[in-house]
Design a protein around this motif. Sequence first.
Motif, short mmCIF file in Angstrom:
data_model
loop_
_atom_site.label_atom_id
_atom_site.label_comp_id
_atom_site.label_asym_id
_atom_site.label_seq_id
_atom_site.Cartn_x
_atom_site.Cartn_y
_atom_site.Cartn_z
N SER A 1 0.84 -1.18 0.00
CA SER A 1 0.00 0.00 0.00
C SER A 1 0.88 1.24 0.00
CB SER A 1 -0.89 0.00 1.24
OG SER A 1 -1.63 1.18 1.30
N VAL A 2 0.27 2.36 -0.34
CA VAL A 2 1.02 3.61 -0.33
C VAL A 2 1.49 3.90 1.09
CG1 VAL A 2 0.87 6.06 -0.77
CG2 VAL A 2 -0.27 4.46 -2.29
N ARG A 3 0.58 3.73 2.07
CA ARG A 3 0.94 3.91 3.47
C ARG A 3 0.86 2.55 4.15
NH1 ARG A 3 -3.47 7.88 4.80
NH2 ARG A 3 -4.10 7.60 2.66
N PRO A 4 1.93 2.08 4.75
CA PRO A 4 1.94 0.72 5.30
C PRO A 4 0.96 0.52 6.46
CG PRO A 4 4.13 1.76 5.48
CD PRO A 4 3.21 2.74 4.84
N GLY A 5 0.63 1.55 7.24
CA GLY A 5 -0.28 1.40 8.38
C GLY A 5 -1.74 1.25 7.97
N VAL A 6 -2.05 1.64 6.74
CA VAL A 6 -3.44 1.60 6.28
C VAL A 6 -3.94 0.16 6.22
CG1 VAL A 6 -4.94 2.07 4.31
CG2 VAL A 6 -3.26 3.75 5.02
N ARG A 7 -3.10 -0.73 5.71
CA ARG A 7 -3.50 -2.13 5.57
C ARG A 7 -3.79 -2.74 6.94
NH1 ARG A 7 0.20 -5.71 2.04
NH2 ARG A 7 -0.83 -4.54 0.42
N ARG A 8 -2.94 -2.44 7.93
CA ARG A 8 -3.15 -2.98 9.28
C ARG A 8 -4.43 -2.45 9.89
NH1 ARG A 8 1.76 -0.96 11.48
NH2 ARG A 8 3.02 -1.31 9.64
N ARG A 9 -4.68 -1.15 9.71
CA ARG A 9 -5.90 -0.57 10.27
C ARG A 9 -7.14 -1.16 9.61
NH1 ARG A 9 -4.77 5.41 9.50
NH2 ARG A 9 -2.71 4.75 8.90
N ARG A 10 -7.08 -1.35 8.30
CA ARG A 10 -8.23 -1.95 7.60
C ARG A 10 -8.48 -3.37 8.10
NH1 ARG A 10 -6.89 -0.12 1.46
NH2 ARG A 10 -7.56 2.05 1.67
N GLN B 1 -11.77 -4.70 9.96
CA GLN B 1 -12.54 -5.83 9.43
C GLN B 1 -12.69 -6.92 10.48
OE1 GLN B 1 -10.44 -6.92 5.88
NE2 GLN B 1 -11.59 -5.46 4.60
N ARG B 2 -11.64 -7.18 11.27
CA ARG B 2 -11.74 -8.17 12.34
C ARG B 2 -12.74 -7.74 13.39
NH1 ARG B 2 -5.98 -8.53 11.82
NH2 ARG B 2 -5.79 -7.06 13.54
N SER B 3 -12.72 -6.46 13.76
CA SER B 3 -13.66 -5.99 14.78
C SER B 3 -15.10 -6.04 14.25
CB SER B 3 -13.31 -4.59 15.26
OG SER B 3 -13.47 -3.64 14.22
N LEU B 4 -15.29 -5.70 12.98
CA LEU B 4 -16.63 -5.80 12.38
C LEU B 4 -17.09 -7.25 12.32
CD1 LEU B 4 -16.56 -3.18 9.49
CD2 LEU B 4 -17.92 -3.11 11.58
N ALA B 5 -16.16 -8.16 12.01
CA ALA B 5 -16.50 -9.58 11.96
C ALA B 5 -16.90 -10.07 13.35
CB ALA B 5 -15.33 -10.39 11.41
#
Length: 160
Positions: free
Chosen positions: A38-47, A51-55
């Motif tokens: 990703s352009v910003r490496p922290g974005v993928r972890r936050r997403r 997603q885990r919290s929504l699941a």
Amino acid sequence: MRQRRKKNQIEASRSRRKRRFSRGGEAARDRQMHTGASVRPGVRRRRAKRQRSLARFGIVIFFAACFGVLLQQAVITSLDGDVRALQSQVKEQQSVNDSLEGKIISSRNLAAIEAKARNYGMTEPTAKQYVYIVMKKSDQLANAKGIGGYLARWMNRMQQ
């Protein structure tokens, strides 16, 4: 010549799509294309965390709904048992009532009927509870039902 033109058009449309959906400069675009980063490496972890919290939230909601349905079914089953018990009590009381009525009707002794009525709490009416209706003889015949009443009305018309 046609094939070359077609290839150029396809490459041009791909590059337009890449420019439209990506952020950052040329280096970021190249890094994203080659490494998949990703352009910003922290974005993928936050997403992924979101997603885990929504699941987890979805799973909790699902199990809460299942628990609610099971609880509702348990309450319905309990109430159904209560209704059946009350219905059986009603049927039993109706059969007792019918048997008592049969006994009263079968006994032709008026004194016994009167004694049983008094046991059930019935009393003699007072003078104020009586209602007297006085009718003329012609009215009595005219109000009669059936063929006798028809003949009485016909005779009244003939007399007038």
